[in-house]
Design an enzyme around this catalytic site. Structure first.
Site, PDB file in Angstrom:
ATOM      1  N   GLU A   9       2.175   9.379  -7.514  1.00  0.00           N
ATOM      2  CA  GLU A   9       1.913   8.231  -7.733  1.00  0.00           C
ATOM      3  C   GLU A   9       1.859   7.352  -8.730  1.00  0.00           C
ATOM      4  O   GLU A   9       2.427   8.058 -10.229  1.00  0.00           O
ATOM      5  CB  GLU A   9       0.414   8.434  -7.886  1.00  0.00           C
ATOM      6  CG  GLU A   9      -0.805   7.715  -8.281  1.00  0.00           C
ATOM      7  CD  GLU A   9      -2.261   8.489  -8.683  1.00  0.00           C
ATOM      8  OE1 GLU A   9      -1.914   9.292  -9.119  1.00  0.00           O
ATOM      9  OE2 GLU A   9      -3.226   8.002  -7.776  1.00  0.00           O
ATOM     10  N   ASN A  50      -4.220   0.343  -7.045  1.00  0.00           N
ATOM     11  CA  ASN A  50      -2.764   2.060  -7.110  1.00  0.00           C
ATOM     12  C   ASN A  50      -2.236   1.783  -5.810  1.00  0.00           C
ATOM     13  O   ASN A  50      -3.104   1.876  -4.899  1.00  0.00           O
ATOM     14  CB  ASN A  50      -4.537   2.883  -7.658  1.00  0.00           C
ATOM     15  CG  ASN A  50      -3.120   4.169  -7.469  1.00  0.00           C
ATOM     16  OD1 ASN A  50      -1.791   4.177  -7.467  1.00  0.00           O
ATOM     17  ND2 ASN A  50      -3.189   5.237  -8.659  1.00  0.00           N
ATOM     18  N   LYS A  59      -4.482   2.515  -3.008  1.00  0.00           N
ATOM     19  CA  LYS A  59      -5.911   4.016  -2.667  1.00  0.00           C
ATOM     20  C   LYS A  59      -7.198   3.524  -2.676  1.00  0.00           C
ATOM     21  O   LYS A  59      -7.671   2.631  -3.035  1.00  0.00           O
ATOM     22  CB  LYS A  59      -5.700   4.621  -4.355  1.00  0.00           C
ATOM     23  CG  LYS A  59      -6.365   5.594  -4.507  1.00  0.00           C
ATOM     24  CD  LYS A  59      -4.972   6.187  -5.686  1.00  0.00           C
ATOM     25  CE  LYS A  59      -5.891   7.265  -6.285  1.00  0.00           C
ATOM     26  NZ  LYS A  59      -5.580   7.930  -7.409  1.00  0.00           N
ATOM     27  N   GLU A  71      -9.818   4.834 -13.348  1.00  0.00           N
ATOM     28  CA  GLU A  71      -8.860   4.159 -12.116  1.00  0.00           C
ATOM     29  C   GLU A  71     -10.065   3.092 -11.499  1.00  0.00           C
ATOM     30  O   GLU A  71      -9.610   2.822 -11.224  1.00  0.00           O
ATOM     31  CB  GLU A  71      -8.897   5.171 -10.791  1.00  0.00           C
ATOM     32  CG  GLU A  71      -7.208   6.156 -11.831  1.00  0.00           C
ATOM     33  CD  GLU A  71      -6.462   6.988 -10.143  1.00  0.00           C
ATOM     34  OE1 GLU A  71      -6.660   6.155  -9.157  1.00  0.00           O
ATOM     35  OE2 GLU A  71      -7.065   7.941 -10.058  1.00  0.00           O
ATOM     36  N   CYS A 122      -3.116  10.376  -4.124  1.00  0.00           N
ATOM     37  CA  CYS A 122      -3.605  11.664  -4.549  1.00  0.00           C
ATOM     38  C   CYS A 122      -5.089  11.527  -3.874  1.00  0.00           C
ATOM     39  O   CYS A 122      -4.708  12.574  -3.641  1.00  0.00           O
ATOM     40  CB  CYS A 122      -3.432  11.180  -6.423  1.00  0.00           C
ATOM     41  SG  CYS A 122      -3.965  12.851  -7.136  1.00  0.00           S
ATOM     42  N   ASN A 156      -1.394  12.308  -9.685  1.00  0.00           N
ATOM     43  CA  ASN A 156      -0.938  12.803 -10.521  1.00  0.00           C
ATOM     44  C   ASN A 156      -2.500  14.008 -10.636  1.00  0.00           C
ATOM     45  O   ASN A 156      -3.501  12.606 -11.137  1.00  0.00           O
ATOM     46  CB  ASN A 156      -0.774  11.680 -11.686  1.00  0.00           C
ATOM     47  CG  ASN A 156      -0.030  10.638 -12.218  1.00  0.00           C
ATOM     48  OD1 ASN A 156       0.324  11.047 -12.301  1.00  0.00           O
ATOM     49  ND2 ASN A 156       0.167   9.790 -10.784  1.00  0.00           N
TER      50      ASN A 156
HETATM   51  N1  CDV Z   1      -4.609  10.851  -9.754  1.00  0.00           N
HETATM   52  C1  CDV Z   1      -5.896  11.294  -9.482  1.00  0.00           C
HETATM   53  O1  CDV Z   1      -6.365  10.756  -8.224  1.00  0.00           O
HETATM   54  N2  CDV Z   1      -6.391  12.159  -9.940  1.00  0.00           N
HETATM   55  C2  CDV Z   1      -7.160  12.928  -8.673  1.00  0.00           C
HETATM   56  C3  CDV Z   1      -8.184  13.982  -9.673  1.00  0.00           C
HETATM   57  C4  CDV Z   1      -8.365  13.446 -11.057  1.00  0.00           C
HETATM   58  C5  CDV Z   1      -9.166  14.670  -9.466  1.00  0.00           C
HETATM   59  C6  CDV Z   1      -7.232  13.991  -8.391  1.00  0.00           C
HETATM   60  O2  CDV Z   1      -8.079  14.142  -6.621  1.00  0.00           O
HETATM   61  O3  CDV Z   1      -5.985  15.268  -8.109  1.00  0.00           O
END
Ligand code: CDV
Length: 338
Positions: free
Chosen positions: A47, A113, A131, A152, A187, A212
């Site tokens: 990401e 994103n 996202k 975010e 993510c 991430n």
């Molecule tokens: N970049 C993300 O979406 N990170 C989230 C954390 C922050 C909870 C994740 O679900 O990994």
């Protein structure tokens, strides 16, 4: 003819707030070049790969913030042709490798994103995903630079493309004349069963997901605010593996999941855990470091058949007439106390 394919997760180590695009691009080009030299046909990157994971910072300087996105308008053309990052896509095309890569997308009308899937044969964008599930808050937890914020909701709009699968036509010949069916998540999306099932219902065989995931953010997670860094890291890794393995299994698909890892700015740790998971939920390859690293496996897409045709034969066993609540309700509505 079999449907075997050599694929990779390209884990990317620390990228600091001060790290330049040029430096990151060099590292990404090294990874894709290394993958091609090992006959890999598809590489999944994390990401927001081109920059540090900027939503952890409360950024008040608009110029700095704008610099974390790729401007993608009618004038600039697709991200593959934008001046900041096109060298990466040109290299992938020169090497004939399909890539999925995440980045901050600025359309001029909204910021998302985003992850693109690009054909190694033609250099064309075969699909784009934005996202859907944006974690965290709009306002910072606090202004201490040591705090890992999760902004975010401040910096991105929720994705508006839904969970649309596509055929990676670029890999048709590699896969016995039947193009792989691919789905994309970014993510936090991987923690939500809803997206996976939308893809399961389209017969997805390869789910590509970059992430991430902070290894220490008690303000985000709640619970014990004095949790040790070791326990927080272990929990984050456990939950990451739990959701990917479980959802790959219940939807009978491979998952290639790729981390932005390492410790950014010397104080913001991210978990590694890049993996290739098979449709039975087993990890077939995983990263061993927190640095730039390729995780490679040869996968046979016919292995999806076992689950798709038996235990998770969705058409045969699902009861959608009982699932209305899933789309009618956003949050929790407990039954009344009697
Ligand atoms: N970049 C993300 O979406 N990170 C989230 C954390 C922050 C909870 C994740 O679900 O990994």
């Amino acid at each position: 003819m079999g449907r075997s394919l050599k694929v990779a997760a390209a884990q990317v180590g620390a990228v600091h707030r001060t790290t330049s695009r040029a430096e990151v691009l060099d590292r990404l080009i090294n990874l894709v070049t290394d993958a091609a030299s090992q006959q890999v046909k598809l590489v999944v990157f994390p990401e927001t790969t081109f920059t540090t994971f900027f939503p952890r910072y409360y950024i008040t300087d608009d110029a700095e913030l704008a610099n974390y996105y790729e401007l993608e308008t009618a004038e600039t053309g697709p991200v593959t042709q934008t001046v900041n990052v096109k060298a990466f896509f040109e290299k992938a095309k020169e090497l004939g490798v399909d890539v999925q890569i995440g980045y901050g997308e600025d359309t001029g009308n909204g910021r998302y994103n985003t992850a693109v899937y690009v054909s190694g044969k033609t250099g064309d964008v075969l699909h784009k995903y934005r996202k859907v599930h944006l974690p965290g808050s709009t306002e910072p937890f606090d202004l201490d630079p040591n705090t890992t914020n999760q902004l975010e909701k401040r910096y991105f709009l929720p994705g508006n493309f839904g969970f649309q699968a596509f055929r990676a036509t670029s890999l048709k010949d590699d896969c016995g004349g039947a193009s792989p069916i691919v789905g994309q998540l970014i993510c936090n999306d991987r923690r939500w069963a809803e997206g996976w099932r939308c893809y399961g219902l389209q017969g997805v065989e390869i789910l590509c997901c970059g992430y991430n995931t902070t290894a220490y953010a008690p303000q985000l997670w709640g619970g014990d605010q004095n949790i040790s860094r070791e326990k927080a890291y272990a929990d984050a890794m456990f939950h990451h593996k739990l959701v990917v393995q479980a959802h790959a299994y219940t939807n009978s698909m491979f998952c290639i999941t790729s981390a932005r890892a390492g410790t950014d700015d010397g104080r913001h740790p991210l978990i590694p855990g890049s993996m290739i998971v098979n449709p039975e939920g087993y990890i077939v390859a995983e990263s061993k470091t927190e640095n730039d690293e390729l995780v490679i496996a040869t996968i046979d897409l016919d292995d999806c058949k076992q689950g798709k045709e038996r235990t998770f034969n969705l058409g045969k066993h699902r009861r959608p007439e009982t699932y209305g609540r899933l789309v009618e309700e956003g949050g929790v509505k407990p039954p009344p106390e009697r």
